[in-house]
Design a protein around this motif. Structure first.
Motif, mmCIF file in Angstrom:
data_model
loop_
_atom_site.group_PDB
_atom_site.id
_atom_site.type_symbol
_atom_site.label_atom_id
_atom_site.label_comp_id
_atom_site.label_asym_id
_atom_site.label_seq_id
_atom_site.Cartn_x
_atom_site.Cartn_y
_atom_site.Cartn_z
ATOM 1 N N MET B 40 0.830 -1.212 0.000
ATOM 2 C CA MET B 40 0.000 0.000 0.000
ATOM 3 C C MET B 40 0.861 1.257 0.000
ATOM 4 O O MET B 40 0.564 2.227 -0.696
ATOM 5 N N ALA B 41 1.936 1.218 0.805
ATOM 6 C CA ALA B 41 2.834 2.375 0.865
ATOM 7 C C ALA B 41 3.430 2.641 -0.508
ATOM 8 O O ALA B 41 3.497 3.791 -0.968
ATOM 9 N N VAL B 42 3.836 1.581 -1.190
ATOM 10 C CA VAL B 42 4.430 1.735 -2.526
ATOM 11 C C VAL B 42 3.385 2.287 -3.500
ATOM 12 O O VAL B 42 3.673 3.182 -4.296
ATOM 13 N N ILE B 54 -7.910 3.974 -2.941
ATOM 14 C CA ILE B 54 -8.458 2.919 -2.079
ATOM 15 C C ILE B 54 -7.694 2.874 -0.764
ATOM 16 O O ILE B 54 -8.269 2.821 0.317
ATOM 17 N N THR B 55 -6.348 2.939 -0.884
ATOM 18 C CA THR B 55 -5.509 2.892 0.315
ATOM 19 C C THR B 55 -5.839 4.026 1.268
ATOM 20 O O THR B 55 -5.992 3.834 2.469
ATOM 21 N N PHE B 61 -10.596 5.207 7.152
ATOM 22 C CA PHE B 61 -11.654 4.424 7.798
ATOM 23 C C PHE B 61 -11.134 3.828 9.108
ATOM 24 O O PHE B 61 -11.773 3.926 10.151
ATOM 25 N N VAL B 62 -9.951 3.232 9.049
ATOM 26 C CA VAL B 62 -9.407 2.592 10.244
ATOM 27 C C VAL B 62 -9.047 3.619 11.315
ATOM 28 O O VAL B 62 -9.323 3.444 12.497
ATOM 29 N N ARG B 63 -8.438 4.725 10.857
ATOM 30 C CA ARG B 63 -8.023 5.731 11.845
ATOM 31 C C ARG B 63 -9.206 6.496 12.420
ATOM 32 O O ARG B 63 -9.123 7.033 13.515
ATOM 33 N N THR B 113 -3.703 -3.027 11.834
ATOM 34 C CA THR B 113 -2.262 -2.798 11.760
ATOM 35 C C THR B 113 -1.824 -2.416 10.349
ATOM 36 O O THR B 113 -0.889 -1.638 10.172
ATOM 37 N N ILE B 114 -2.509 -2.953 9.339
ATOM 38 C CA ILE B 114 -2.177 -2.609 7.952
ATOM 39 C C ILE B 114 -2.199 -1.091 7.773
ATOM 40 O O ILE B 114 -1.263 -0.498 7.228
ATOM 41 N N ALA B 115 -3.276 -0.480 8.267
ATOM 42 C CA ALA B 115 -3.428 0.958 8.059
ATOM 43 C C ALA B 115 -2.316 1.736 8.756
ATOM 44 O O ALA B 115 -1.754 2.681 8.199
ATOM 45 N N LEU B 116 -1.979 1.312 9.988
ATOM 46 C CA LEU B 116 -0.946 2.034 10.740
ATOM 47 C C LEU B 116 0.423 1.858 10.082
ATOM 48 O O LEU B 116 1.174 2.816 9.896
ATOM 49 N N LEU B 117 0.734 0.611 9.710
ATOM 50 C CA LEU B 117 2.054 0.336 9.126
ATOM 51 C C LEU B 117 2.212 0.993 7.759
ATOM 52 O O LEU B 117 3.304 1.451 7.406
ATOM 53 N N ALA B 118 1.124 1.041 6.995
ATOM 54 C CA ALA B 118 1.213 1.618 5.645
ATOM 55 C C ALA B 118 1.726 3.054 5.722
ATOM 56 O O ALA B 118 2.597 3.467 4.943
#
Lengths: 249, 235
Positions: B40-42, B54-55, B61-63, B113-118
């Motif tokens: 996602m970061a890339v 989308i990312t 949404f998560v935050r 965690t995906i959202a935070l790490l991204a």
């Protein structure tokens, strides 16, 4: 002819920085590009190995004919494997030791065995006087030492031509000499070099061909004697007068 | 106030037994989240319009919602959804009885965690100077090779302190898994206490366990940072 480049144009937005620039280089030439800042010399150099993409132009190099406005990925890779670049800000790989900085282009870039790459790297580091610091990280080196490693990194891949982008401009004055000495040795050994610099003495002593650029065009070119002793163009005379007499009015 | 020390010591070992669940949940969520977050970061850095959009929507949404709500919502939604899928496939697998709620917890915490790490990965990658990539390609490496050998290793060192934060928060956050009937450290403590109303002793045990685990994790990250970050000037 080793490298021939014609009709190079490049704009950043509305600003046209290169207006129909050309250059021909024979093997063993040391071409020095001079000019005031903003004259397009660095951009021109960066266009040669596609760090900057030119808007138009043609390149003949190592049997390839490349349209600079539409280079294929294959052409870009081929040119980059046959050239090397020395940066104003050194750009050593921060997470690699001095030795690894020099071997990476050989092992990862060219699939060479580690032991062979290290032998070449040791030799290159010896030539720039950095063999003693092989296991250091770049952060532990002075600017002059970093730039000498940068030159060793460029030499190690045995390029047809090395491009130097103001290699001493970021250095403290007392460190300029050690880097210029390495470059003089390289030139003496017959390395083909294109050098963008403000070091007039180096240009005068070492260059086989001097190009003076201003406002995105080549104003004047010739041997170092032509340019330094008998400049024809008014802009060249003014520029030389300004930098040689250190009168910055 | 008199503490029941015998109970407290006994319960400590019981609670300590829940550490596998807590750490397992944390480690699994991190391992699942890391590659997806990196991708996602890339996408966001490369400016891929659809992927980036989308990312970004996903991250906000998560935050923008409390994790407890995400847990309750997904714990209501996921089993029913899975049930529909299983039934549609014609299997007689009973989702409601056979799936350990641990796996629902893994899903919830991974998604979070995906959202935070991204975001952490994105800012870490952007912090590496452009000259590193230029230097790589200038000596004949491909962009991909330069990313693998030079840029990502440096970016990971930059990201480590933030990843440590996320890990420690995740360890503490997994205590909410008891809402999904997962028997982690906190849940075991609560259950043990409820027999004889020794809540204070039990909670103190839980307190100590979390403190030990989080301290060890932070020390481990600090050690790792010193080790992989040895190339930096200040190190």
């Amino acid at each position: 002819m080793l490298l021939s480049i014609k009709h190079v144009r490049k704009s950043f937005g509305d600003l046209e920085v290169l207006k129909d620039v050309h250059m021909d280089i024979e093997k063993g030439d040391v071409v020095v590009i001079l000019g005031p800042s903003g004259s397009g010399k660095t951009t021109f150099l960066r266009c040669l190995n596609f760090l900057e993409k030119a808007d138009a132009g043609e390149m003949d190099f190592a049997g390839m004919h490349i349209d600079l406005s539409h280079p294929s990925t294959k052409d870009i890779t081929a040119v980059r494997k046959k050239t090397a670049f020395v940066f104003q800000g050194y750009n050593l790989f921060a997470n690699k030791t001095v030795l690894e900085n020099v071997t990476l282009g050989l092992t990862t870039g060219r699939g060479m065995k580690k032991a062979d790459a290290e032998a070449i790297a040791r030799d290159a580091l010896q030539r720039v006087g950095m063999a003693e610091r092989m296991d250091y990280y770049p952060s532990k080196l002075s600017g002059g030492q970093q730039q000498r490693v940068g030159i060793a990194r460029a030499m190690a891949v045995k390029p047809d031509v090395i491009l130097f982008d103001e290699p001493t401009s970021a250095l403290d004055p007392e460190l300029v000499g050690e880097v210029l000495k390495v470059m003089r040795d390289l030139a003496k050994a017959g390395t083909t070099m294109i050098v963008v610099t403000h070091e007039m003495k180096f240009a005068r002593d070492v260059a086989t061909h001097v190009i003076f650029m201003d406002g995105g065009v080549i104003v004047e070119e010739g041997t170092s004697e032509d340019i330094f002793e008998h400049p024809k163009e008014e802009r060249t005379k003014k520029f030389l007068h300004r930098v040689l007499c250190h009168t910055y009015e | 106030m008199e503490l029941d020390y015998t109970f407290m010591i006994e319960t400590f070992y019981k609670v300590w037994g829940g550490i596998g669940t807590t750490l397992g949940l944390t480690a699994l969520s991190l391992l699942i989240a890391a590659p997806i977050a990196f991708y996602m970061a890339v996408l966001r850095i490369k400016g891929n319009l659809i992927g980036s959009g989308i990312t970004q929507a996903y991250i906000s949404f998560v935050r923008g919602t409390p994790i407890i709500l995400q847990i309750l919502l997904l714990y209501s939604l996921l089993p029913s959804f899975l049930n529909v899928v299983v039934k549609a496939l014609g299997s007689d697998f009973n989702v409601f009885d056979s799936v350990d709620p641990f796996w629902y917890a893994v899903v919830v915490f991974s998604l979070n965690t995906i959202a935070l790490l991204a975001e952490v990965f994105r800012s870490a990658l952007l912090s590496i100077p452009k000259g590193q990539l230029e230097a790589g390609v200038s000596i004949g490496l491909s962009e991909f090779q330069t990313y693998c050998k030079v840029i990502i290793p440096q970016a990971m060192v930059v990201a480590l302190p933030a990843v440590c934060n996320i890990t420690v928060n995740l360890i503490k956050g997994t205590s909410l898994a008891f809402l999904m009937t997962v028997k982690d450290v906190l849940a075991i403590g609560k259950i043990a206490a409820s027999y004889g109303y020794n809540y204070i002793e039990s909670y103190l045990d839980v307190f100590i366990v979390y403190l030990i685990v989080c301290t060890v994790i932070q020390l481990a990250y600090k050690f790792a940072e010193q080790h992989v970050g040895a190339f930096r000037a200040g190190a």
